[in-house]
Design an enzyme around this catalytic site. Structure first.
Site, mmCIF file in Angstrom:
data_model
loop_
_atom_site.group_PDB
_atom_site.id
_atom_site.type_symbol
_atom_site.label_atom_id
_atom_site.label_comp_id
_atom_site.label_asym_id
_atom_site.label_seq_id
_atom_site.Cartn_x
_atom_site.Cartn_y
_atom_site.Cartn_z
ATOM 1 N N ARG A 15 -75.903 87.969 -52.065
ATOM 2 C CA ARG A 15 -75.441 87.713 -53.438
ATOM 3 C C ARG A 15 -74.222 86.788 -53.444
ATOM 4 N NH1 ARG A 15 -70.883 87.772 -56.359
ATOM 5 N NH2 ARG A 15 -70.225 89.645 -55.240
ATOM 6 N N ASP A 16 -73.095 87.254 -52.939
ATOM 7 C CA ASP A 16 -71.873 86.448 -53.038
ATOM 8 C C ASP A 16 -72.004 85.184 -52.197
ATOM 9 O OD1 ASP A 16 -69.367 85.810 -53.927
ATOM 10 O OD2 ASP A 16 -68.332 87.505 -53.018
ATOM 11 N N HIS A 207 -62.466 93.561 -50.966
ATOM 12 C CA HIS A 207 -63.461 92.475 -50.980
ATOM 13 C C HIS A 207 -62.661 91.193 -50.756
ATOM 14 C CE1 HIS A 207 -67.062 90.308 -52.757
ATOM 15 N NE2 HIS A 207 -66.121 89.427 -53.045
ATOM 16 N N HIS A 209 -62.043 87.219 -49.441
ATOM 17 C CA HIS A 209 -62.538 85.881 -49.107
ATOM 18 C C HIS A 209 -61.570 85.299 -48.074
ATOM 19 C CE1 HIS A 209 -65.800 85.263 -52.148
ATOM 20 N NE2 HIS A 209 -65.251 86.374 -52.602
ATOM 21 N N CYS A 240 -67.344 81.643 -54.986
ATOM 22 C CA CYS A 240 -67.593 82.061 -56.360
ATOM 23 C C CYS A 240 -67.719 80.790 -57.195
ATOM 24 C CB CYS A 240 -66.480 82.943 -56.900
ATOM 25 S SG CYS A 240 -66.717 83.357 -58.637
ATOM 26 N N ASN A 249 -66.856 84.476 -48.012
ATOM 27 C CA ASN A 249 -66.342 85.843 -47.831
ATOM 28 C C ASN A 249 -65.927 86.019 -46.379
ATOM 29 O OD1 ASN A 249 -68.676 86.096 -49.971
ATOM 30 N ND2 ASN A 249 -67.357 87.858 -50.272
HETATM 31 P P1 HMG Z 1 -72.914 84.257 -72.549
HETATM 32 O O1 HMG Z 1 -73.505 82.899 -72.574
HETATM 33 O O2 HMG Z 1 -71.591 84.452 -73.203
HETATM 34 O O3 HMG Z 1 -73.905 85.421 -73.021
HETATM 35 O O4 HMG Z 1 -72.821 84.695 -71.028
HETATM 36 P P2 HMG Z 1 -74.789 85.686 -74.252
HETATM 37 O O5 HMG Z 1 -74.819 87.167 -74.417
HETATM 38 O O6 HMG Z 1 -74.383 84.812 -75.400
HETATM 39 O O7 HMG Z 1 -76.214 85.214 -73.732
HETATM 40 C C1 HMG Z 1 -76.531 83.860 -73.516
HETATM 41 C C2 HMG Z 1 -77.955 83.789 -72.964
HETATM 42 O O8 HMG Z 1 -78.016 84.439 -71.699
HETATM 43 C C3 HMG Z 1 -78.972 84.488 -73.856
HETATM 44 O O9 HMG Z 1 -80.196 83.806 -73.674
HETATM 45 C C4 HMG Z 1 -79.064 85.848 -73.226
HETATM 46 O O10 HMG Z 1 -80.295 86.488 -73.471
HETATM 47 C C5 HMG Z 1 -78.955 85.519 -71.747
HETATM 48 P P3 HMG Z 1 -80.713 82.718 -74.737
HETATM 49 O O11 HMG Z 1 -80.891 83.505 -75.992
HETATM 50 O O12 HMG Z 1 -79.626 81.683 -74.840
HETATM 51 O O13 HMG Z 1 -81.962 82.219 -74.109
HETATM 52 N N1 HMG Z 1 -78.429 86.632 -70.970
HETATM 53 C C6 HMG Z 1 -79.008 87.065 -69.839
HETATM 54 N N2 HMG Z 1 -80.118 86.684 -69.190
HETATM 55 C C7 HMG Z 1 -80.428 87.353 -68.066
HETATM 56 N N3 HMG Z 1 -79.665 88.368 -67.563
HETATM 57 C C8 HMG Z 1 -78.563 88.775 -68.189
HETATM 58 C C9 HMG Z 1 -78.190 88.103 -69.385
HETATM 59 N N4 HMG Z 1 -77.175 88.268 -70.238
HETATM 60 C C10 HMG Z 1 -77.320 87.360 -71.201
HETATM 61 N N5 HMG Z 1 -77.838 89.768 -67.698
HETATM 62 C C11 HMG Z 1 -72.809 86.359 -69.296
HETATM 63 C C12 HMG Z 1 -72.273 85.951 -70.658
HETATM 64 C C13 HMG Z 1 -71.969 87.515 -68.824
HETATM 65 C C14 HMG Z 1 -74.275 86.766 -69.444
HETATM 66 C C15 HMG Z 1 -72.697 85.131 -68.333
HETATM 67 O O14 HMG Z 1 -71.400 84.640 -68.407
HETATM 68 C C16 HMG Z 1 -73.022 85.473 -66.917
HETATM 69 O O15 HMG Z 1 -74.152 85.808 -66.578
HETATM 70 N N6 HMG Z 1 -72.001 85.382 -66.017
HETATM 71 C C17 HMG Z 1 -72.173 85.730 -64.619
HETATM 72 C C18 HMG Z 1 -71.264 84.887 -63.790
HETATM 73 C C19 HMG Z 1 -71.414 85.258 -62.342
HETATM 74 O O16 HMG Z 1 -72.434 85.775 -61.903
HETATM 75 N N7 HMG Z 1 -70.340 84.961 -61.535
HETATM 76 C C20 HMG Z 1 -70.366 85.224 -60.141
HETATM 77 C C21 HMG Z 1 -70.326 86.688 -59.813
HETATM 78 S S1 HMG Z 1 -68.705 87.383 -59.900
HETATM 79 C C22 HMG Z 1 -68.011 87.052 -58.342
HETATM 80 O O17 HMG Z 1 -68.577 86.327 -57.552
HETATM 81 C C23 HMG Z 1 -66.743 87.762 -57.970
HETATM 82 C C24 HMG Z 1 -66.974 88.906 -56.964
HETATM 83 O O18 HMG Z 1 -67.583 88.427 -55.781
HETATM 84 C C25 HMG Z 1 -65.616 89.529 -56.613
HETATM 85 C C26 HMG Z 1 -64.562 88.473 -56.222
HETATM 86 O O19 HMG Z 1 -64.709 87.844 -55.178
HETATM 87 O O20 HMG Z 1 -63.641 88.315 -57.013
HETATM 88 C C27 HMG Z 1 -67.861 90.005 -57.549
HETATM 89 MG MG MG Z 2 -66.553 87.545 -54.088
#
Ligand code: HMG
Ligand code: MG
Length: 304
Positions: A15-16, A207, A209, A240, A249
């Site tokens: 994933r990450d 966690h 990096h 990220c 990571n």
């Molecule tokens: P948004 O655009 O504000 O959401 O995104 P929305 O509710 O307005 O939805 C927009 C569209 O997305 C809609 O579709 C929804 O149905 C769809 P449309 O009508 O336009 O066709 N939608 C989805 N589709 C599939 N699965 C879903 C989903 N939710 C909405 N779950 C949202 C808000 C949170 C969805 C978006 O910003 C998002 O998905 N962000 C994820 C970002 C991400 O994955 N970042 C990386 C992971 S975090 C990380 O790496 C840090 C970590 O490792 C720890 C660290 O190191 O710090 C964990």
């Molecule tokens: Mg991370």
């Protein structure tokens, strides 16, 4: 303080790691990676993320990856979920656990999930109660605990408050995350000391990096403070997409090498992780950064 006798490793490479590779890894190759990581003895593998495919296209095959992996008894196959839609998708895919991901700094929260910290916590409280009703454990990430790419320093008291709120809504563990790899050992201690009055150490994970090469020494600082769960990714894949400059990571090989040397049990076999990394390296278009992986590769190439 004595070091823990056993450490749990949460493998986040599929994933990450893969969410941040510019080259698209095909679904069957992701499945092979997850299965090899289970072969290596991992008991906790973050397989994918049920996030918006428009935001993170690399994770748009989450369902297909879950349906292709061979589930081993005793292994938790987990995924990130940002909202109720994500949880419903995760339940449909038969995950063993989900993870919600909040941030300790406002700008990162907005850039990563398009929501304020408060709004995200309200969403996550709903996700936690729906997951509990479905009998699913929830892990919590808290990003930018040691620094934010947009805002700089983050007050440890803010980290402590948010970690306690995540636990209050039902997450079984909070992974304090060094999203951009800026932490150093003194800061690890400072944040852990600030956090522990509200959250017992058994509910905290690190966690890390490895952007600045401090991840391993931060592990050691965490061990001295009683942390017994660490996240890592095979070969050091990772980053990220919403954190400029975040690199891989902490590498699983480097973590296992350190823990093996300290006599700390993990159940994860270094050779098995190296096999998983060897399989993925040719598919991502660059060398894997893990030092232990590189040393093993150089040794194999020299025939010694
Ligand atoms: P948004 O655009 O504000 O959401 O995104 P929305 O509710 O307005 O939805 C927009 C569209 O997305 C809609 O579709 C929804 O149905 C769809 P449309 O009508 O336009 O066709 N939608 C989805 N589709 C599939 N699965 C879903 C989903 N939710 C909405 N779950 C949202 C808000 C949170 C969805 C978006 O910003 C998002 O998905 N962000 C994820 C970002 C991400 O994955 N970042 C990386 C992971 S975090 C990380 O790496 C840090 C970590 O490792 C720890 C660290 O190191 O710090 C964990
Ligand atoms: Mg991370």
């Amino acid at each position: 303080m004595a070091l823990p006798a056993r450490v749990r490793i949460v493998e986040v490479g599929p994933r990450d790691g893969l969410q941040n590779e510019s080259v698209r890894v095909a679904t069957p190759d992701k499945i092979r990676l997850v299965d090899r990581l289970a072969d290596a003895g991992h008991t906790h593998i973050e397989v994918s993320a049920f996030v918006s495919p428009r935001w993170v296209p690399q994770m748009d095959d989450a369902e297909a990856v879950f349906s292709g992996i061979t589930r081993r008894p005793g292994v938790r196959y987990t995924a990130l979920v940002p909202n109720r839609t994500g949880l419903d998708r995760a339940l449909g895919a038969g995950v063993s656990e989900v993870a919600v991901f909040a941030a300790a700094s406002e700008t990162f929260s907005q850039r990563n999930i398009n929501a304020s910290i408060e709004a995200s916590l309200a969403t996550y409280a709903e996700v936690c109660s729906a997951a509990a009703a479905a009998g699913l454990p929830v892990r919590g990430y808290l990003s930018t605990c040691f620094g934010c790419p947009f805002e700089g320093p983050v007050p440890p008291a803010r980290v402590a408050e948010l970690a306690a709120r995540l636990v209050g809504m039902g997450v079984y563990e909070v992974a304090l995350s060094d999203t951009i790899g800026v932490a150093h050992p003194a800061q690890i201690r400072e944040v852990l000391e600030a956090t522990q009055p509200g959250v017992p150490v058994e509910k905290l994970a690190l966690h890390l990096h490895d952007t600045r090469g401090t991840a391993l020494v931060n592990v050691y600082a965490g061990l001295l403070d009683g942390i017994a769960t660490f996240d890592s990714s095979a070969g050091g894949l990772g980053g990220c997409p919403y954190a400029p400059g975040a690199s891989g990571n902490l590498a699983t090989e480097d973590l296992v090498y350190l823990l093996d040397g300290l006599g700390i049990e993990t159940g994860v076999q270094l050779d098995g992780v190296l096999t998983a990394s060897r399989g993925i390296e040719p598919l991502i278009g660059h060398d894997l950064p893990s030092r232990v992986y590189q040393a093993a590769r150089a040794r194999a190439a020299s025939g010694r």
